[in-house]
Design an enzyme around this catalytic site. Structure first.
Site, PDB file in Angstrom:
ATOM      1  N   ASP A   1      38.863  54.598  69.290  1.00 50.95           N
ATOM      2  CA  ASP A   1      38.207  53.319  69.011  1.00 50.95           C
ATOM      3  C   ASP A   1      38.138  53.055  67.498  1.00 50.95           C
ATOM      4  O   ASP A   1      38.142  53.987  66.701  1.00 50.95           O
ATOM      5  CB  ASP A   1      36.789  53.387  69.605  1.00 50.95           C
ATOM      6  CG  ASP A   1      36.201  52.008  69.845  1.00 50.95           C
ATOM      7  OD1 ASP A   1      36.920  50.999  69.689  1.00 50.95           O
ATOM      8  OD2 ASP A   1      34.997  51.950  70.181  1.00 50.95           O
TER       9      ASP A   1
ATOM     10  N   LEU B   1      52.362  71.268  74.495  1.00 48.65           N
ATOM     11  CA  LEU B   1      51.265  70.334  74.752  1.00 48.65           C
ATOM     12  C   LEU B   1      51.671  69.219  75.716  1.00 48.65           C
ATOM     13  O   LEU B   1      52.758  68.642  75.583  1.00 48.65           O
ATOM     14  CB  LEU B   1      50.831  69.698  73.419  1.00 48.65           C
ATOM     15  CG  LEU B   1      49.762  68.607  73.506  1.00 48.65           C
ATOM     16  CD1 LEU B   1      48.379  69.234  73.615  1.00 48.65           C
ATOM     17  CD2 LEU B   1      49.812  67.684  72.296  1.00 48.65           C
TER      18      LEU B   1
ATOM     19  N   HIS C   1      45.811  48.542  65.135  1.00 47.31           N
ATOM     20  CA  HIS C   1      46.456  49.201  66.283  1.00 47.31           C
ATOM     21  C   HIS C   1      47.707  49.940  65.819  1.00 47.31           C
ATOM     22  O   HIS C   1      47.988  51.053  66.245  1.00 47.31           O
ATOM     23  CB  HIS C   1      46.843  48.168  67.351  1.00 47.31           C
ATOM     24  CG  HIS C   1      45.668  47.479  67.969  1.00 47.31           C
ATOM     25  ND1 HIS C   1      44.533  48.147  68.348  1.00 47.31           N
ATOM     26  CD2 HIS C   1      45.454  46.168  68.275  1.00 47.31           C
ATOM     27  CE1 HIS C   1      43.668  47.288  68.865  1.00 47.31           C
ATOM     28  NE2 HIS C   1      44.206  46.086  68.827  1.00 47.31           N
TER      29      HIS C   1
HETATM   30  C1  V07 Z   1      48.509  51.986  71.422  1.00 50.84           C
HETATM   31  C2  V07 Z   1      47.953  52.614  69.057  1.00 50.84           C
HETATM   32  C3  V07 Z   1      46.987  53.743  68.869  1.00 50.84           C
HETATM   33  C4  V07 Z   1      45.557  53.308  68.743  1.00 50.84           C
HETATM   34  C5  V07 Z   1      44.930  52.871  70.023  1.00 50.84           C
HETATM   35  C6  V07 Z   1      45.285  51.507  70.601  1.00 50.84           C
HETATM   36  C7  V07 Z   1      46.609  50.925  70.196  1.00 50.84           C
HETATM   37  C8  V07 Z   1      50.594  54.801  71.507  1.00 50.84           C
HETATM   38  C9  V07 Z   1      50.848  54.274  72.752  1.00 50.84           C
HETATM   39  C10 V07 Z   1      51.714  54.850  73.784  1.00 50.84           C
HETATM   40  C11 V07 Z   1      51.452  54.632  75.141  1.00 50.84           C
HETATM   41  C12 V07 Z   1      52.249  55.210  76.112  1.00 50.84           C
HETATM   42  C13 V07 Z   1      53.293  56.032  75.741  1.00 50.84           C
HETATM   43  C14 V07 Z   1      53.564  56.262  74.423  1.00 50.84           C
HETATM   44  C15 V07 Z   1      52.772  55.671  73.442  1.00 50.84           C
HETATM   45  C16 V07 Z   1      50.078  53.108  72.819  1.00 50.84           C
HETATM   46  C17 V07 Z   1      49.109  51.198  73.607  1.00 50.84           C
HETATM   47  C18 V07 Z   1      48.390  51.044  72.452  1.00 50.84           C
HETATM   48  C19 V07 Z   1      48.988  50.194  74.699  1.00 50.84           C
HETATM   49  F1  V07 Z   1      54.048  56.629  76.688  1.00 50.84           F
HETATM   50  N1  V07 Z   1      49.732  54.039  70.852  1.00 50.84           N
HETATM   51  N2  V07 Z   1      49.396  53.001  71.633  1.00 50.84           N
HETATM   52  N3  V07 Z   1      49.946  52.220  73.801  1.00 50.84           N
HETATM   53  N4  V07 Z   1      47.749  51.842  70.268  1.00 50.84           N
END
Ligand code: V07
Length: 267
Positions: A40, A151, A57
């Protein structure tokens, strides 16, 4: 080789910029096996810098990279990250569209090094609503890291815990109705097999960044005995040292599982 915190700290002293040498109070034992994180504070981080929320983000992905690396080096088995909740669809469309591009961007940047580090990518959540291009990128990463035994990097994406529990209940009722399961066989262990964490141990430690002290519909069943660490640090500012601090805090606490500690039990 399983590296404990003390070793990791001295090993990486020179490699982590701004890294402090304090923390010799760290106990060298009992690294949590499963750490779950509510990431968050990305929007707030951006706002403080007069940037659009999406910039926060984007920055948050760099933190994932850092924390994944240290978690893997410490010998943590599972890192579950809350990336997108079932409630997040209510955000402005432009923000949702941007967020749905991040899995692809993250994977195109970091998948090669995740593979090198023997990391296994997994996802929990409902894929149906997720755009096809995003699903494809995630499926590819899951497939290409399937055989890895380092991991487990488990992304909670379009995940909500009440939804998870409701679906489990419905599937169980259905299996009972169809004679696949006898209602007398239903135990906590069997119930867990119907959840999206099927096969994963429950988290030992939950970290939530950015100062909010709530669970926001995250892993309600699985967090029953978990230690919670809340920090005011915003996710894009969260670094290796903050992560190690949270693990130190976890190690300091006496974990009782609602019962007696093992040495008390023998008395
Ligand atoms: C998202 C970046 C990190 C901060 C939190 C919210 C925004 C990595 C992924 C992701 C998801 C699935 C995957 C590989 C990477 C991601 C969303 C938002 C929707 F297999 N960061 N990140 N997905 N943020």
């Amino acid at each position: 080789m399983l590296m404990n915190i003390k070793r990791w700290k001295s090993f990486n002293k020179e490699r982590v910029p701004g890294y402090s040498t304090r923390g010799e109070k760290v106990k060298a034992d009992e690294v949590p096996r499963h750490v779950a994180i509510i990431m968050d504070g990305n929007g707030r981080w951006a706002k403080k810098r007069h940037l659009p929320r999406v910039a926060g983000h984007h920055e948050g992905m760099k933190t994932i990279r850092k924390i994944t690396r240290v978690a893997n080096e410490l010998g943590i088995k599972v890192l579950t990250l809350y990336a997108f909740s079932t409630e997040n669809w209510k955000r402005p469309k432009a923000e949702v569209d941007y967020l749905m591009k991040l899995p692809e961007e993250f994977l195109s940047t970091y998948l090669p090094e995740l593979k090198e580090q023997n990391v296994k990518v997994q996802m929990m959540g409902h894929k149906e609503q997720i755009p096809l291009h995003t699903q494809r990128a995630i499926n590819k990463a899951i497939r290409e890291t399937e055989g890895n035994n380092g991991l487990i990097l488990n992304f909670a994406l379009n995940y909500g815990s009440r939804d998870e529990i409701m679906r489990a209940v419905k599937n169980i009722l259905n299996d009972v109705k169809n004679g696949i399961m006898d209602e007398n066989e239903l135990t906590e262990e069997v119930f867990h097999r119907y959840l999206m964490t099927n096969g994963l141990q429950d988290p030992d430690l939950l970290i939530r960044t950015s100062g909010e002290i709530r669970l926001s519909n995250f892993m309600l069943w699985q967090l029953a005995y978990t230690e919670f660490v809340f920090t005011d640090v915003l996710w894009p500012d969260f670094n290796e040292e903050h992560f190690l601090d949270a693990i130190e805090e976890y190690q300091k606490r006496s974990r009782r599982f609602g019962g007696l500690k093992s040495e008390e039990q023998t008395r």
